[in-house]
Motif scaffolding. Sequence first.
Motif, PDB file in Angstrom:
ATOM      1  N   THR A  29       0.811  -1.220   0.000  1.00 60.78           N
ATOM      2  CA  THR A  29       0.000   0.000   0.000  1.00 60.78           C
ATOM      3  C   THR A  29       0.843   1.269   0.000  1.00 60.78           C
ATOM      4  OG1 THR A  29      -0.146  -0.125   2.425  1.00 60.78           O
ATOM      5  CG2 THR A  29      -1.944  -1.113   1.147  1.00 60.78           C
ATOM      6  N   ARG A  30       2.156   1.144  -0.189  1.00 62.51           N
ATOM      7  CA  ARG A  30       2.999   2.339  -0.304  1.00 62.51           C
ATOM      8  C   ARG A  30       2.849   2.920  -1.709  1.00 62.51           C
ATOM      9  NH1 ARG A  30       7.028   2.897   3.695  1.00 62.51           N
ATOM     10  NH2 ARG A  30       6.403   1.635   5.486  1.00 62.51           N
ATOM     11  N   VAL A  31       2.907   4.244  -1.801  1.00 64.06           N
ATOM     12  CA  VAL A  31       2.754   4.872  -3.116  1.00 64.06           C
ATOM     13  C   VAL A  31       4.093   5.324  -3.699  1.00 64.06           C
ATOM     14  CG1 VAL A  31       0.387   5.614  -2.737  1.00 64.06           C
ATOM     15  CG2 VAL A  31       2.255   7.102  -2.015  1.00 64.06           C
ATOM     16  N   TYR A  32       5.076   5.584  -2.826  1.00 60.63           N
ATOM     17  CA  TYR A  32       6.384   6.013  -3.304  1.00 60.63           C
ATOM     18  C   TYR A  32       7.309   4.811  -3.471  1.00 60.63           C
ATOM     19  CZ  TYR A  32       5.047  10.808  -2.182  1.00 60.63           C
ATOM     20  OH  TYR A  32       4.409  12.017  -2.138  1.00 60.63           O
ATOM     21  N   TYR A  33       8.166   4.883  -4.490  1.00 63.39           N
ATOM     22  CA  TYR A  33       9.107   3.793  -4.740  1.00 63.39           C
ATOM     23  C   TYR A  33      10.016   3.572  -3.538  1.00 63.39           C
ATOM     24  CZ  TYR A  33      12.888   1.097  -6.838  1.00 63.39           C
ATOM     25  OH  TYR A  33      13.820   0.127  -7.091  1.00 63.39           O
ATOM     26  N   GLU A  34      10.532   4.651  -2.958  1.00 66.36           N
ATOM     27  CA  GLU A  34      11.446   4.511  -1.822  1.00 66.36           C
ATOM     28  C   GLU A  34      10.749   3.824  -0.654  1.00 66.36           C
ATOM     29  OE1 GLU A  34      10.976   7.257  -3.531  1.00 66.36           O
ATOM     30  OE2 GLU A  34      12.920   7.494  -4.538  1.00 66.36           O
ATOM     31  N   GLY A  35       9.473   4.133  -0.443  1.00 69.88           N
ATOM     32  CA  GLY A  35       8.733   3.487   0.638  1.00 69.88           C
ATOM     33  C   GLY A  35       8.544   2.001   0.383  1.00 69.88           C
ATOM     34  N   MET A  36       8.251   1.645  -0.877  1.00 66.88           N
ATOM     35  CA  MET A  36       8.126   0.224  -1.234  1.00 66.88           C
ATOM     36  C   MET A  36       9.435  -0.510  -0.974  1.00 66.88           C
ATOM     37  SD  MET A  36       6.158   0.445  -4.899  1.00 66.88           S
ATOM     38  CE  MET A  36       4.552   1.202  -5.092  1.00 66.88           C
ATOM     39  N   GLU A  37      10.537   0.096  -1.400  1.00 64.09           N
ATOM     40  CA  GLU A  37      11.826  -0.575  -1.264  1.00 64.09           C
ATOM     41  C   GLU A  37      12.217  -0.713   0.200  1.00 64.09           C
ATOM     42  OE1 GLU A  37      15.512   1.006  -3.317  1.00 64.09           O
ATOM     43  OE2 GLU A  37      15.162  -0.930  -4.300  1.00 64.09           O
ATOM     44  N   ASP A  38      11.959   0.317   1.018  1.00 63.19           N
ATOM     45  CA  ASP A  38      12.287   0.226   2.441  1.00 63.19           C
ATOM     46  C   ASP A  38      11.443  -0.845   3.125  1.00 63.19           C
ATOM     47  OD1 ASP A  38      14.180   2.166   2.209  1.00 63.19           O
ATOM     48  OD2 ASP A  38      12.966   3.789   3.060  1.00 63.19           O
ATOM     49  N   GLN A  39      10.157  -0.913   2.796  1.00 67.42           N
ATOM     50  CA  GLN A  39       9.299  -1.905   3.450  1.00 67.42           C
ATOM     51  C   GLN A  39       9.706  -3.323   3.067  1.00 67.42           C
ATOM     52  OE1 GLN A  39       5.051  -1.424   3.040  1.00 67.42           O
ATOM     53  NE2 GLN A  39       4.626  -3.118   4.424  1.00 67.42           N
ATOM     54  N   LEU A  40       9.982  -3.548   1.792  1.00 73.66           N
ATOM     55  CA  LEU A  40      10.363  -4.892   1.378  1.00 73.66           C
ATOM     56  C   LEU A  40      11.787  -5.227   1.811  1.00 73.66           C
ATOM     57  CD1 LEU A  40       8.627  -5.113  -2.103  1.00 73.66           C
ATOM     58  CD2 LEU A  40       7.912  -6.106   0.074  1.00 73.66           C
ATOM     59  N   SER A  41      12.639  -4.229   2.000  1.00 75.37           N
ATOM     60  CA  SER A  41      13.957  -4.490   2.591  1.00 75.37           C
ATOM     61  C   SER A  41      13.799  -4.938   4.040  1.00 75.37           C
ATOM     62  CB  SER A  41      14.834  -3.237   2.515  1.00 75.37           C
ATOM     63  OG  SER A  41      15.145  -2.914   1.183  1.00 75.37           O
ATOM     64  N   ALA A  42      12.848  -4.326   4.748  1.00 76.69           N
ATOM     65  CA  ALA A  42      12.560  -4.765   6.119  1.00 76.69           C
ATOM     66  C   ALA A  42      12.037  -6.198   6.124  1.00 76.69           C
ATOM     67  CB  ALA A  42      11.548  -3.824   6.765  1.00 76.69           C
ATOM     68  N   LEU A  43      11.185  -6.527   5.147  1.00 75.93           N
ATOM     69  CA  LEU A  43      10.703  -7.904   5.026  1.00 75.93           C
ATOM     70  C   LEU A  43      11.873  -8.854   4.795  1.00 75.93           C
ATOM     71  CD1 LEU A  43       8.522 -10.088   4.702  1.00 75.93           C
ATOM     72  CD2 LEU A  43       8.291  -9.379   2.307  1.00 75.93           C
ATOM     73  N   GLY A  44      12.792  -8.492   3.897  1.00 76.85           N
ATOM     74  CA  GLY A  44      13.955  -9.339   3.645  1.00 76.85           C
ATOM     75  C   GLY A  44      14.805  -9.519   4.879  1.00 76.85           C
ATOM     76  N   LEU A  45      14.944  -8.449   5.672  1.00 78.23           N
ATOM     77  CA  LEU A  45      15.741  -8.527   6.892  1.00 78.23           C
ATOM     78  C   LEU A  45      15.087  -9.461   7.912  1.00 78.23           C
ATOM     79  CD1 LEU A  45      18.382  -7.206   7.764  1.00 78.23           C
ATOM     80  CD2 LEU A  45      17.054  -5.427   8.898  1.00 78.23           C
ATOM     81  N   VAL A  46      13.770  -9.343   8.071  1.00 74.66           N
ATOM     82  CA  VAL A  46      13.056 -10.217   9.011  1.00 74.66           C
ATOM     83  C   VAL A  46      13.097 -11.673   8.522  1.00 74.66           C
ATOM     84  CG1 VAL A  46      10.788 -10.746   9.980  1.00 74.66           C
ATOM     85  CG2 VAL A  46      11.617  -8.392   9.943  1.00 74.66           C
ATOM     86  N   LEU A  47      12.995 -11.878   7.207  1.00 76.69           N
ATOM     87  CA  LEU A  47      13.129 -13.235   6.664  1.00 76.69           C
ATOM     88  C   LEU A  47      14.489 -13.828   7.032  1.00 76.69           C
ATOM     89  CD1 LEU A  47      11.618 -12.884   3.080  1.00 76.69           C
ATOM     90  CD2 LEU A  47      10.853 -14.478   4.834  1.00 76.69           C
TER      91      LEU A  47
END
Length: 1006
Positions: free
Chosen positions: A918-936
């Motif tokens: 639900t992020r609209v900015y590219y940077e927000g998408m990348e930060d959120q999915l980077s957090a997902l990768g870190l938690v994984l």
Amino acid sequence: MPGYGRFGVLSRVELERFCYLDDEDRRLIAARRRDYNRLGFAVQVVTVRYLGMFLVDPIDVPVELVAYLAEQLEIGDPSCLGEYMVRRSTRFEHQAEIAAEYGLVPFSESEAELAAWIADQAWITGDGPKAIFEGAVAWCRARRVLLPGVTTLEKLVAAGREAAEQRLWAQLAGQLSPSSAGVLLGLLEVPAGTKQRVSELDRLRKGVFRPSSKGMLAALERVGDLAVAGSAGVNVSAVPPRRLLGLAQHGLSGKATQLRRMSREHRLAVLAATVSVLSARAVDDVLELFDLLMTTELLSKAERESKEEKLRRYPRVSRNAGKLAEAVRVLLEMVEIDQGIELGVVWDLIEAKVTGAALRSAVAVIDELVPAGDAELDGQRAEELAGRFATVRPFLPRLIRGLAFGATPEGAPVLAAMRTLAELITEKPGKPGARWLDARRVDHDLIGGAWSRLVYVAGRPAETVDRAAYTFCVLEQFHRHLKHRNIFVEASSKWRDPRAHLLAGDHWEIAREAGLNALGLPSEPSAMLAEHAEALDAAYREVAARLDGDTPATVDDDGKLHAAALTAVPDPPSLTDLRRRVEAMLPRIDLPELVLEVMSWHPGFTEAFTHVSGNPARVADLGLSVAAVLCAHAMNVGFGPVTSPGVEALTRDRLHHVDQSYLRFDTLAAANTALVEAQARIPLAQAWGGGLVASVDGLRFVVPVRTIHARPNAKYFGRKRGITWLNMINDQAAGLAAQVLSGTPRDSLHAVDVVLRQSGGTVPEAIITDTGSYSDIVFGLLHLLGRQYRPQLANLPDQRLWRIDPAVDYGPLDKAARGRIDVERVGRHWEDMCRIAVSIHTGEVSAHEVTRMISRDGQPTSLGHAVAHFGRIFKTLHVLRLADDEPYRREIKAQANLTEGRHDLARRIFHGRKGEMTRVYYEGMEDQLSALGLVLNCVVLWNTVYMDRALAELRALDYPLDDADVARLSPFVRSHIGIDGHYSFHLPDLGGTHRPLRDPEAPDSE
């Protein structure tokens, strides 16, 4: 700094590696007469070698070190070392002698040089104090400079960073005139006399996400407003990009009230940097929006409606074409019977089948429905596009005038035509009317194909062309050239000209030798190409010789190479039982506690999260706040479920502050490096692999909100739009790097960039992808960059095999090897190929930009052909091995399955909001999915540690363990991890150990 100037616990391996006395050491030590002096001298030699400094108390060293040195010197009583301190001057005399003999430089002699190096590093990189401190230690060690006390070095680093900050602020703020400074400071105010409720800066930070004419106009207006705000023309070229972006982060994410509290110089520097970065991003947004509008709103809809129109026309076309076919069939039959037959006879025979009136009517219908020159009714698509002129008319002139477009010679005519078109559209219509353009001012060389009939429409006034048709004829070519960067905007970060950023001239000559050495590439390729030719020839002969024997490869009658399908290997009962036991032994734990526990194991994980300003001060319980933010992003649940109003570190304000100030791409990457390196040290992970094989694949996310960074694909996103999270995972199950892509583009355009994004851990030698990442150019680029490429290939028999020598007979493979590799072409372009490889390796350009530049819609440039021919050597070797080597195929399949397992776990964790982004900015998408990768990676590391402990316990109980079974255990098990609900961030006191394992035989309570 922990560990600085102090010994830790030394293992026997470390003692033997770092504390062994060589012949030169023994010669110097032998000059001492008494045992305590010999032992004390040896301790000081080893101390300065290991720590890089002499200790204030020379004998404050581990007892195991003293014992090891005494053993080497054959000193029976190591406790005699205490006498070494009786004569105070002895230690200093020995230090001076050791420094002189080993060429050690006093710190005072290099302090000024080190301070200059620290200042340069702080200015160029913007790294935090820890990174610069460690770099300074490495600098001293490399130059044999004795390290000073920790406080001295910390002060030097702090002074260098402070000087760099002041230099940065002065560099930007010092260029501003009073009026320009007033314009920038005004961005923090809410405009008076308007309905606007937020500051100008807040308004400009917000992008435009409506793919429409109004959306384009709003996006272009934003570019103009930022141009006005930056009208002072602050020259940022002298500021390192990382420093500029780091400073701009304050303005991009901070509140206006926080910015107002800064000093005037600091505030102006932040605003100047913010406007500079925002201007580039605003241009990116305009071009992304234009691409989205062209692709999804114009081209794809025109294509769809064209197909629908074709379906509507089909019955009439089919019926009338049948009548014409009857007439032609009679004509052909009569010609075969008697070529001299009279026309009247033929016509009578035709009219017996179809009347003349019916034929004339059929011809008229076909002429109407299938105009001459419209291959496969392509003219219908053009008609549909031309009918959408009203969509592009409002913004097209402002687009061309508002952005500083440039072009290569290939794109220059199209750009010139677009500039003229912008003038023609805005001029008041002349006498012929608004529908027409002056034919004397258009570029007729650009008009062709299906567009000719529409541009030069019948019945048009003299010396005119159809305005709508000509606009889209040129606009379609403009869009294509823009995508391939033949037309570009240098002020953009994504749509710039990659050719201008390739290493060239003196910069290439400086970087050439080091770059080629780093990539293992020769400056002259003849010998290397000869070795590859020999390897390829040997592979052909080896596979051909085994075709009649025990091999999965076969050749059919058409000469196509086949490989027997892989048969599934059933799980042995021992593996099934081992999986059950190990999973049953894993402790139950909620995801937040799991992340906190991993953070407690590895302090470097938490230390990686530094403040965006570089300020070394840290808020209390930062690790707790970081864990909460990471979990909120990874689970896609927002901050609500992870807040605890009674806990300062878990309040909503604190979490927002930590999210904005501590979580960004570089800190997430640094934290991930700590996890990847920790995973590699676990014996179970080493049983899975050595970290030398990795795979790249994409995970799709639906994006239900309006954004320019999502694209449609009915297969994956239904009626919505989405993104692809392209990530790389090694054979130890650790995620190494990732990138967010709009929609579902071909992975081959981005796979190389993801591979090069890795920031830590063992660098994989082999890269596995699915069939979507395959291309000859990607083969060439990856091998130029020192990686082996092993894509899964669909339809193996249809893959063309390539050879270097066309005269060689490869027996049953001779027909399959129908392609020829032009090594001479590779040799001619070798210098440019190396320049591209080094430019990508050093980060000057992205592989995505280069791939687009040398490969245009399947039509490579001359340089692209050379890279492709180079890649075909390795592609053919790969195909031959795929067909002939079953273990090789199984390894590729196993790694691909590992990636699917990680994606499955990712979907389970990213469960909030229906798993949609639900992020609209590219940077927000990348930060959120980077957090997902870190938690994984946290989950994988935690599972691996406890599974390794479970295996150790099973071994202690004499449970029969098969190494093959251990290697097939999965780190992606999740039944023991609590993911749903309100989350508690409370880590129990584990006493410095781990949680107790469960009894695998106990009944499951849930």
